[in-house]
Design an enzyme around this catalytic site. Structure first.
Site, mmCIF file in Angstrom:
data_model
loop_
_atom_site.group_PDB
_atom_site.id
_atom_site.type_symbol
_atom_site.label_atom_id
_atom_site.label_comp_id
_atom_site.label_asym_id
_atom_site.label_seq_id
_atom_site.Cartn_x
_atom_site.Cartn_y
_atom_site.Cartn_z
ATOM 1 N N LYS A 99 -2.442 -4.969 6.157
ATOM 2 C CA LYS A 99 -1.893 -3.274 6.084
ATOM 3 C C LYS A 99 -3.290 -2.619 5.383
ATOM 4 O O LYS A 99 -3.486 -1.374 5.685
ATOM 5 C CB LYS A 99 -0.866 -3.392 4.633
ATOM 6 C CG LYS A 99 -0.534 -2.050 4.646
ATOM 7 C CD LYS A 99 0.188 -1.545 3.423
ATOM 8 C CE LYS A 99 -0.963 -1.309 2.464
ATOM 9 N NZ LYS A 99 -0.317 -0.912 0.919
ATOM 10 N N ASP A 111 3.849 -0.424 5.496
ATOM 11 C CA ASP A 111 4.180 -0.526 4.184
ATOM 12 C C ASP A 111 5.429 -0.294 4.108
ATOM 13 O O ASP A 111 6.411 -0.462 5.165
ATOM 14 C CB ASP A 111 3.415 0.431 2.985
ATOM 15 C CG ASP A 111 4.031 1.998 3.617
ATOM 16 O OD1 ASP A 111 4.769 2.041 4.282
ATOM 17 O OD2 ASP A 111 3.608 2.922 2.535
#
Length: 216
Positions: free
Chosen positions: A121, A139
């Protein structure tokens, strides 16, 4: 409704209502963004932005942070969630940046994820924001909002969410879509109490039409 049609409606809505969407983390260069994203894990951007000015004043680049002790960095970020592990990541990660990349932020996911504290991420945020690569960072906001709207189906992991989103998003829209979904999740499609009455996507939203509208 076909997925392609749903994505088209969602893209059209965000392009009309949020044509400019950027990270809310404050940074002046790629190193500062990398540090801020690492600190933002399970922490609000607002809190990170309160801490980073003093942190960057003391450690403005990878070289200065690489020479810091973990305790020095921890004292600067002690109000952030998990300060012990994050301080260790920042010091170790800065050393890797200096030793392997001459203090510069690399531009591939393989190189970025070789840095302590940088997962998929975080790497995708850097690649998307700094290098404008078509990478979808997932997220909790992106994962939740995509599922609620119906952009994803049965995605159990961030990777599954990512794969489903990039399958239907135009390549040039991927960096922007990441911020669209985050900001929508932060201010409208909240985790505990989504503000459906303020949302312009209810006509197409799976969650609204299956849960809210029917009262289930």
């Amino acid at each position: 409704m076909e997925k392609t049609e749903l994505f088209r409606h969602v893209i059209d809505y965000f392009e009309a209502t949020r044509p400019v969407a950027v990270t809310e983390l404050h940074y002046k260069n790629p190193f500062e963004l990398l540090v801020a994203v690492v600190l933002s894990a399970q922490c609000t951007d607002k809190r990170v932005n309160m801490v980073t000015p003093a942190l960057f004043a003391r450690f403005p680049d990878a070289r200065s942070m690489a020479h810091a002790s973990v305790d020095e960095v921890r004292q600067c970020i002690k109000s952030i969630s998990y300060p012990n592990s994050k301080a260790e990541y920042l010091v170790k990660g800065s050393k890797v940046l200096v030793e392997k990349f001459k203090g510069e932020i690399p531009s591939t996911i393989e190189e970025l994820t070789s840095i302590p504290g940088v997962g998929r991420k975080t790497a995708h945020v850097i690649l998307s924001v700094v290098f404008n690569q078509p990478k979808m960072a997932v997220d909790t906001h992106v994962h939740r909002v995509a599922a609620r709207i119906g952009l994803t189906t049965g995605a159990k992991t961030p990777l599954q969410t990512e794969m489903q989103l990039v399958k239907y998003l135009p390549v040039e829209k991927i960096p922007l879509a990441h911020h669209w979904l985050i900001l929508h999740g932060r201010y409208i499609c909240r985790a505990r109490k989504p503000l459906c009455e303020e949302c312009g996507l209810t006509k197409w939203c799976k969650y609204y039409n299956q849960k809210v509208k029917t009262g289930k």
